[in-house]
Design an enzyme around this catalytic site. Sequence first.
Site, PDB file in Angstrom:
ATOM      1  N   TYR A 150       0.857  -1.209   0.000  1.00  0.00           N
ATOM      2  CA  TYR A 150       0.000   0.000   0.000  1.00  0.00           C
ATOM      3  C   TYR A 150       0.884   1.247   0.000  1.00  0.00           C
ATOM      4  O   TYR A 150       0.651   2.178  -0.778  1.00  0.00           O
ATOM      5  CB  TYR A 150      -0.957   0.000   1.201  1.00  0.00           C
ATOM      6  CG  TYR A 150      -1.812   1.257   1.241  1.00  0.00           C
ATOM      7  CD1 TYR A 150      -2.755   1.513   0.243  1.00  0.00           C
ATOM      8  CD2 TYR A 150      -1.645   2.212   2.235  1.00  0.00           C
ATOM      9  CE1 TYR A 150      -3.519   2.682   0.256  1.00  0.00           C
ATOM     10  CE2 TYR A 150      -2.410   3.377   2.263  1.00  0.00           C
ATOM     11  CZ  TYR A 150      -3.349   3.606   1.269  1.00  0.00           C
ATOM     12  OH  TYR A 150      -4.095   4.766   1.277  1.00  0.00           O
ATOM     13  N   LYS A 154       1.192   4.302  -2.824  1.00  0.00           N
ATOM     14  CA  LYS A 154       1.000   5.734  -2.542  1.00  0.00           C
ATOM     15  C   LYS A 154       2.297   6.529  -2.766  1.00  0.00           C
ATOM     16  O   LYS A 154       2.245   7.704  -3.117  1.00  0.00           O
ATOM     17  CB  LYS A 154       0.449   5.925  -1.128  1.00  0.00           C
ATOM     18  CG  LYS A 154      -1.018   5.479  -1.002  1.00  0.00           C
ATOM     19  CD  LYS A 154      -1.935   6.321  -1.921  1.00  0.00           C
ATOM     20  CE  LYS A 154      -3.391   5.963  -1.801  1.00  0.00           C
ATOM     21  NZ  LYS A 154      -4.272   6.816  -2.610  1.00  0.00           N
TER      22      LYS A 154
HETATM   23  P1  NDP Z   1     -13.477   4.477   0.909  1.00  0.00           P
HETATM   24  O1  NDP Z   1     -13.301   3.001   0.974  1.00  0.00           O
HETATM   25  O2  NDP Z   1     -14.544   5.083   1.749  1.00  0.00           O
HETATM   26  O3  NDP Z   1     -13.679   4.951  -0.609  1.00  0.00           O
HETATM   27  C1  NDP Z   1     -12.943   4.383  -1.656  1.00  0.00           C
HETATM   28  C2  NDP Z   1     -13.570   4.785  -2.977  1.00  0.00           C
HETATM   29  O4  NDP Z   1     -12.768   4.261  -4.040  1.00  0.00           O
HETATM   30  C3  NDP Z   1     -14.980   4.230  -3.142  1.00  0.00           C
HETATM   31  O5  NDP Z   1     -15.813   5.232  -3.661  1.00  0.00           O
HETATM   32  C4  NDP Z   1     -14.802   3.101  -4.156  1.00  0.00           C
HETATM   33  O6  NDP Z   1     -15.941   3.019  -5.001  1.00  0.00           O
HETATM   34  C5  NDP Z   1     -13.602   3.606  -4.970  1.00  0.00           C
HETATM   35  N1  NDP Z   1     -12.921   2.474  -5.585  1.00  0.00           N
HETATM   36  C6  NDP Z   1     -12.225   1.488  -4.961  1.00  0.00           C
HETATM   37  N2  NDP Z   1     -11.800   0.581  -5.835  1.00  0.00           N
HETATM   38  C7  NDP Z   1     -12.240   0.985  -7.069  1.00  0.00           C
HETATM   39  C8  NDP Z   1     -12.131   0.454  -8.380  1.00  0.00           C
HETATM   40  N3  NDP Z   1     -11.492  -0.695  -8.617  1.00  0.00           N
HETATM   41  N4  NDP Z   1     -12.700   1.143  -9.389  1.00  0.00           N
HETATM   42  C9  NDP Z   1     -13.369   2.289  -9.177  1.00  0.00           C
HETATM   43  N5  NDP Z   1     -13.497   2.856  -7.954  1.00  0.00           N
HETATM   44  C10 NDP Z   1     -12.954   2.195  -6.913  1.00  0.00           C
HETATM   45  O7  NDP Z   1     -12.040   5.094   1.304  1.00  0.00           O
HETATM   46  P2  NDP Z   1     -11.507   6.613   1.385  1.00  0.00           P
HETATM   47  O8  NDP Z   1     -12.555   7.593   1.049  1.00  0.00           O
HETATM   48  O9  NDP Z   1     -10.809   6.724   2.667  1.00  0.00           O
HETATM   49  O10 NDP Z   1     -10.389   6.559   0.244  1.00  0.00           O
HETATM   50  C11 NDP Z   1     -10.292   7.496  -0.803  1.00  0.00           C
HETATM   51  C12 NDP Z   1      -8.834   7.738  -1.115  1.00  0.00           C
HETATM   52  O11 NDP Z   1      -8.197   8.325   0.011  1.00  0.00           O
HETATM   53  C13 NDP Z   1      -8.041   6.471  -1.456  1.00  0.00           C
HETATM   54  O12 NDP Z   1      -7.169   6.742  -2.523  1.00  0.00           O
HETATM   55  C14 NDP Z   1      -7.234   6.223  -0.164  1.00  0.00           C
HETATM   56  O13 NDP Z   1      -6.060   5.503  -0.409  1.00  0.00           O
HETATM   57  C15 NDP Z   1      -6.982   7.649   0.275  1.00  0.00           C
HETATM   58  N6  NDP Z   1      -6.627   7.842   1.658  1.00  0.00           N
HETATM   59  C16 NDP Z   1      -7.460   7.429   2.664  1.00  0.00           C
HETATM   60  C17 NDP Z   1      -7.106   7.634   3.987  1.00  0.00           C
HETATM   61  C18 NDP Z   1      -7.934   7.153   5.119  1.00  0.00           C
HETATM   62  O14 NDP Z   1      -7.407   7.087   6.261  1.00  0.00           O
HETATM   63  N7  NDP Z   1      -9.195   6.843   4.939  1.00  0.00           N
HETATM   64  C19 NDP Z   1      -5.878   8.342   4.327  1.00  0.00           C
HETATM   65  C20 NDP Z   1      -5.066   8.708   3.202  1.00  0.00           C
HETATM   66  C21 NDP Z   1      -5.455   8.490   1.925  1.00  0.00           C
HETATM   67  P3  NDP Z   1     -16.650   1.657  -5.466  1.00  0.00           P
HETATM   68  O15 NDP Z   1     -16.338   0.621  -4.429  1.00  0.00           O
HETATM   69  O16 NDP Z   1     -18.106   2.012  -5.564  1.00  0.00           O
HETATM   70  O17 NDP Z   1     -16.045   1.371  -6.792  1.00  0.00           O
HETATM   71  C1  8X3 Z   2      -4.481   5.755   4.652  1.00  0.00           C
HETATM   72  C2  8X3 Z   2      -3.786   6.127   5.907  1.00  0.00           C
HETATM   73  O1  8X3 Z   2      -2.099   5.333   7.633  1.00  0.00           O
HETATM   74  O2  8X3 Z   2      -3.786   3.748   6.951  1.00  0.00           O
HETATM   75  O3  8X3 Z   2      -3.714   6.035   3.531  1.00  0.00           O
HETATM   76  O4  8X3 Z   2      -1.997   4.306   5.489  1.00  0.00           O
HETATM   77  S1  8X3 Z   2      -2.875   4.815   6.513  1.00  0.00           S
END
Ligand code: NDP
Ligand code: 8X3
Length: 251
Positions: A150, A154
């Site tokens: 992961y 990133k």
């Molecule tokens: P969620 O799981 O709530 O949302 C993830 C989103 O990505 C969903 O809308 C999902 O839609 C979409 N997605 C996942 N796989 C696919 C795919 N194969 N094709 C199309 N869409 C896809 O997580 P977050 O909102 O937290 O994550 C959003 C971003 O933020 C990600 O890039 C994550 O790595 C990043 N992030 C999150 C953090 C956290 O702590 N939550 C911290 C740092 C970064 P669907 O399943 O409907 O396709």
């Molecule tokens: C999501 C935050 O710390 O789980 O990117 O990697 S962490």
Amino acid sequence: MKTALITGATSGIGKSTAIELAKHNINLILCGRRQDRLDVLQNELSKTVKVHTLSFDVREKEEVFKKIDSLPPHFSNIDILINNAGNAHGLDPIQTGNLDDWDAMIDINVKGLLYVSKAIIPKMIAHGSGHIINIGSIAGKEVYPNGNVYCASKHAVDAINKGMRIDLNPYGIRVSAIHPGLVETEFSNVRFKNDDERADNVYKGFDPLTPEDIADIIAFVVTRPYHVNIGDLVVFPTAQANSTIVNKNFV
Ligand code: NDP
Ligand code: 8X3
């Protein structure tokens, strides 16, 4: 009025960003695999702005191009691309990591982001402007135990963000990355394969960021005057110092 395409708009950061950008009168193209969720959001936000939905898996190269090329003329001018779709799959040491999890993270977080960008960037170049927001992570700045692949995905987003900014500089296209720490979304439910108790425990004992906090920052970034580009932004909950230090007594 501007138009933003948001990947991963069915949940978490992407969904909150759609709601926030609608408040700023930005028309929306909402993407994700779960069409039912896109429909609900479209119904809600269509009261304020124009909304189009595109359901596709970012891993499916041909489908990505087909869907984006299918946009009706009044949605084909994309001013803002928010590359948000992504997840962690698993949290295992490298020696016992699951190959399917590795494929998912590289295919979605890295290759999916590239496919969507490739489908849209030529349109931005032809239009002579645009703004790309790449959602990275603190996992793209640091590596933490069991985060291996992961974190690699990133770190790739971090590098792609910098590369895009260099290559698109002659075309006046702004490129920004936002790297959040711990945000309470469905992220951990996905990482831990629907072990909701384990997912909930990640955010216990402190105040994590909310997806609305990140949406607020994205709205700030995309509403700066054209000569201002916020290139790289790291944001933590106050209780978090880095990937591994979280003050769980700080509620
Ligand atoms: P969620 O799981 O709530 O949302 C993830 C989103 O990505 C969903 O809308 C999902 O839609 C979409 N997605 C996942 N796989 C696919 C795919 N194969 N094709 C199309 N869409 C896809 O997580 P977050 O909102 O937290 O994550 C959003 C971003 O933020 C990600 O890039 C994550 O790595 C990043 N992030 C999150 C953090 C956290 O702590 N939550 C911290 C740092 C970064 P669907 O399943 O409907 O396709
Ligand atoms: C999501 C935050 O710390 O789980 O990117 O990697 S962490």
